[in-house]
Write a protein that holds these residues in place. Structure first.
Motif, PDB file in Angstrom:
ATOM      1  N   SER A   2       0.824  -1.199   0.000  1.00 20.08           N
ATOM      2  CA  SER A   2       0.000   0.000   0.000  1.00 20.08           C
ATOM      3  C   SER A   2       0.858   1.248   0.000  1.00 20.08           C
ATOM      4  N   THR A   3       0.289   2.337  -0.545  1.00 23.00           N
ATOM      5  CA  THR A   3       0.971   3.625  -0.560  1.00 23.00           C
ATOM      6  C   THR A   3       0.783   4.311   0.781  1.00 23.00           C
ATOM      7  N   PRO A   4       1.853   4.840   1.378  1.00 21.66           N
ATOM      8  CA  PRO A   4       1.706   5.492   2.692  1.00 21.66           C
ATOM      9  C   PRO A   4       0.692   6.627   2.632  1.00 21.66           C
ATOM     10  N   SER A   5      -0.165   6.716   3.631  1.00 24.31           N
ATOM     11  CA  SER A   5      -1.152   7.780   3.713  1.00 24.31           C
ATOM     12  C   SER A   5      -0.555   8.984   4.413  1.00 24.31           C
ATOM     13  N   PRO A   6      -1.183  10.163   4.294  1.00 22.50           N
ATOM     14  CA  PRO A   6      -0.668  11.348   4.976  1.00 22.50           C
ATOM     15  C   PRO A   6      -0.674  11.176   6.489  1.00 22.50           C
ATOM     16  N   ALA A   7       0.066  12.025   7.164  1.00 23.45           N
ATOM     17  CA  ALA A   7       0.153  11.938   8.627  1.00 23.45           C
ATOM     18  C   ALA A   7      -1.018  12.628   9.311  1.00 23.45           C
ATOM     19  N   MET A   8      -1.580  13.689   8.699  1.00 22.58           N
ATOM     20  CA  MET A   8      -2.628  14.482   9.326  1.00 22.58           C
ATOM     21  C   MET A   8      -3.784  14.675   8.352  1.00 22.58           C
ATOM     22  N   MET A   9      -4.946  15.003   8.906  1.00 27.34           N
ATOM     23  CA  MET A   9      -6.129  15.250   8.085  1.00 27.34           C
ATOM     24  C   MET A   9      -7.098  16.148   8.848  1.00 27.34           C
ATOM     25  N   GLU A  10      -8.063  16.698   8.127  1.00 26.92           N
ATOM     26  CA  GLU A  10      -9.128  17.471   8.765  1.00 26.92           C
ATOM     27  C   GLU A  10     -10.314  16.566   9.080  1.00 26.92           C
ATOM     28  N   ALA A  11     -11.043  16.903  10.130  1.00 27.58           N
ATOM     29  CA  ALA A  11     -12.217  16.122  10.531  1.00 27.58           C
ATOM     30  C   ALA A  11     -13.215  17.039  11.222  1.00 27.58           C
ATOM     31  N   TRP A  12     -14.520  16.744  11.026  1.00 29.12           N
ATOM     32  CA  TRP A  12     -15.582  17.452  11.740  1.00 29.12           C
ATOM     33  C   TRP A  12     -15.916  16.646  12.980  1.00 29.12           C
ATOM     34  N   GLN A  13     -15.679  17.238  14.160  1.00 29.09           N
ATOM     35  CA  GLN A  13     -15.782  16.487  15.399  1.00 29.09           C
ATOM     36  C   GLN A  13     -16.835  17.046  16.364  1.00 29.09           C
ATOM     37  N   TRP A  14     -17.510  16.099  17.023  1.00 31.54           N
ATOM     38  CA  TRP A  14     -18.422  16.384  18.140  1.00 31.54           C
ATOM     39  C   TRP A  14     -17.584  16.567  19.397  1.00 31.54           C
ATOM     40  N   THR A  15     -17.884  17.637  20.151  1.00 36.95           N
ATOM     41  CA  THR A  15     -17.148  17.883  21.401  1.00 36.95           C
ATOM     42  C   THR A  15     -18.082  18.032  22.596  1.00 36.95           C
ATOM     43  N   GLY A  16     -19.362  17.733  22.400  1.00 38.46           N
ATOM     44  CA  GLY A  16     -20.308  17.818  23.500  1.00 38.46           C
ATOM     45  C   GLY A  16     -21.675  18.280  23.029  1.00 38.46           C
ATOM     46  N   THR A  17     -22.708  17.904  23.776  1.00 37.30           N
ATOM     47  CA  THR A  17     -24.078  18.296  23.454  1.00 37.30           C
ATOM     48  C   THR A  17     -24.235  19.809  23.518  1.00 37.30           C
ATOM     49  N   GLY A  18     -24.945  20.363  22.530  1.00 36.88           N
ATOM     50  CA  GLY A  18     -25.190  21.800  22.501  1.00 36.88           C
ATOM     51  C   GLY A  18     -24.069  22.602  21.891  1.00 36.88           C
ATOM     52  N   ARG A  19     -23.023  21.946  21.446  1.00 37.27           N
ATOM     53  CA  ARG A  19     -21.900  22.642  20.823  1.00 37.27           C
ATOM     54  C   ARG A  19     -21.885  22.347  19.324  1.00 37.27           C
ATOM     55  N   PRO A  20     -21.487  23.322  18.504  1.00 43.08           N
ATOM     56  CA  PRO A  20     -21.399  23.063  17.061  1.00 43.08           C
ATOM     57  C   PRO A  20     -20.245  22.109  16.765  1.00 43.08           C
ATOM     58  N   LEU A  21     -20.297  21.487  15.600  1.00 38.07           N
ATOM     59  CA  LEU A  21     -19.172  20.663  15.176  1.00 38.07           C
ATOM     60  C   LEU A  21     -17.908  21.514  15.073  1.00 38.07           C
ATOM     61  N   SER A  22     -16.779  20.918  15.402  1.00 40.82           N
ATOM     62  CA  SER A  22     -15.486  21.601  15.320  1.00 40.82           C
ATOM     63  C   SER A  22     -14.688  21.026  14.150  1.00 40.82           C
ATOM     64  N   ARG A  23     -14.142  21.920  13.344  1.00 44.18           N
ATOM     65  CA  ARG A  23     -13.271  21.486  12.237  1.00 44.18           C
ATOM     66  C   ARG A  23     -11.848  21.389  12.785  1.00 44.18           C
ATOM     67  N   CYS A  24     -11.360  20.176  12.913  1.00 41.16           N
ATOM     68  CA  CYS A  24     -10.097  19.932  13.603  1.00 41.16           C
ATOM     69  C   CYS A  24      -9.081  19.293  12.661  1.00 41.16           C
ATOM     70  N   VAL A  25      -7.823  19.471  12.976  1.00 40.92           N
ATOM     71  CA  VAL A  25      -6.738  18.746  12.312  1.00 40.92           C
ATOM     72  C   VAL A  25      -6.299  17.642  13.257  1.00 40.92           C
ATOM     73  N   VAL A  26      -6.387  16.411  12.784  1.00 42.87           N
ATOM     74  CA  VAL A  26      -6.127  15.244  13.630  1.00 42.87           C
ATOM     75  C   VAL A  26      -5.197  14.281  12.898  1.00 42.87           C
ATOM     76  N   PRO A  27      -4.545  13.392  13.625  1.00 44.23           N
ATOM     77  CA  PRO A  27      -3.697  12.391  12.961  1.00 44.23           C
ATOM     78  C   PRO A  27      -4.533  11.409  12.133  1.00 44.23           C
ATOM     79  N   VAL A  28      -4.009  11.003  11.003  1.00 43.46           N
ATOM     80  CA  VAL A  28      -4.631   9.929  10.242  1.00 43.46           C
ATOM     81  C   VAL A  28      -4.481   8.645  11.058  1.00 43.46           C
ATOM     82  N   PRO A  29      -5.571   7.913  11.305  1.00 39.93           N
ATOM     83  CA  PRO A  29      -5.468   6.707  12.140  1.00 39.93           C
ATOM     84  C   PRO A  29      -4.713   5.593  11.425  1.00 39.93           C
TER      85      PRO A  29
END
Length: 327
Positions: A2-29
């Motif tokens: 397989s071709t190596p994947s990138p180290a980081m990526m963007e993701a839309w994340q839940w951080t708690g009830t009543g809060r908007p989604l957060s656009r985060c930079v996270v490690p590629v799993p």
């Protein structure tokens, strides 16, 4: 290899009830020994995303914080774990959303460039099927097929009512037609009524109440707004079945006399199986089921959430993910 994947990526994340989604930079799993890393190509949006964001009761089903939402996932295998032999990089797959760990609830979901899934939760896509249609098959399609075919047992000669022609109801109505039923559909929205006329149903009416008195064998309530379930009971024949799967309202107030005198059988339906998904994938690939789908870009996920929250969606929203450049 397989071709190596990138180290980081963007993701839309839940951080708690009543809060908007957060656009985060996270490690590629990275995939574990029995897991697969999937490059997400399409992620369907579901009204349950709104429930996770707005309703405190949903939080008890979310097992990590923050967590990437998105449970309708289709894409391409990017990497495989050491024990995976059934899949290889480049394979086109969909992810079963009710498997070992549920995406968007028990593990990170598909509103990101990559997602890890157990190999046992992957289904191969039919040749030529788009990623957008494959994504919606994993939940909207699965749930509709399970309710219509497995729970309601719709078959040739069945007289069936479908209440609600949204993302699930439009698929459910079409599946009932394909299984030989005479289908009577209802939706209060003019645009949904117009959509329903293209599904080869017997007729489409502007309210669930208009189905009352038709002596239908089964009514499947994809809306679930309280009064719709009341109308469903009044629409069935004596001994008929009402299948409830819409969550438009938390409670319904059924009329006891209606339930008793009609000898109504009322059952709930939720989710489905891999077999349901496979059946829907084949119907989609053949063109027998052609749901209304609107594509959104990754940056439009919050817009999609807001439209779902306000009920401004006809059909299904699917987020199309751009291919991530290699390092």
């Amino acid at each position: 290899m397989s071709t190596p994947s990138p180290a980081m990526m963007e993701a839309w994340q839940w951080t708690g009830t009543g809060r908007p989604l957060s656009r985060c930079v996270v490690p590629v799993p990275r995939p574990g020994r029995g897991e697969v890393l999937v490059a997400v190509r399409a992620a369907g949006m579901c009204h349950s995303d709104v429930g996770e964001l707005d309703e405190p009761s949903w939080a008890e089903n979310i097992h990590k914080n923050p967590i990437t939402l998105g449970h309708e996932i289709a894409g391409e295998v990017a990497e495989t774990g050491a024990l995976v032999t059934a899949f290889a990089p480049g394979d086109r797959v969909a992810v079963f959303p009710m498997g070992a760990t549920v995406p968007g609830y028990g593990r990170d979901g598909g509103y990101a460039a990559y997602v890890v899934a157990p190999a046992l939760d992957l289904l191969r896509l039919p040749s030529g099927l788009s990623y957008a249609l494959a994504a919606l098959a994993t939940d909207a399609g699965m749930t509709s097929h399970h309710a219509v075919v497995k729970v309601a047992g719709v078959g040739p000669g069945s007289r069936v009512g479908i209440i609600g022609l949204g993302g699930l109801g439009q698929i459910g109505a079409r599946l009932a037609v394909l299984h030989g039923a005479e289908v009577h559909a209802a939706d209060v929205r003019p645009e949904a009524v117009e959509l329903g006329r293209g599904l080869d149903v017997a007729d489409v009416v502007h309210s669930a109440a208009a189905l009352e008195g038709r002596d239908l064998d089964t009514v499947i309530d994809f809306a679930g707004f309280g009064a719709t379930t009341d109308s469903a009971v009044r629409a069935i024949r004596t001994g008929g079945t009402v299948v409830m799967l819409g969550l438009g309202a938390e409670r319904t107030s059924l009329v006891t006399a209606d339930v008793i005198h009609r000898k109504a059988r009322i059952v709930g339906s939720s989710g489905g199986t891999r077999e349901d998904i496979r059946a829907v994938l084949e119907h989609l690939a053949s063109g027998a089921v052609t749901p209304a789908v609107e594509h959104l870009g990754f940056e439009q996920v919050p817009e999609g959430i807001e439209r779902l929250r306000e009920g401004r969606v006809t059909g299904r929203l699917v987020v199309m993910m751009p291919e991530v450049p290699e390092n």
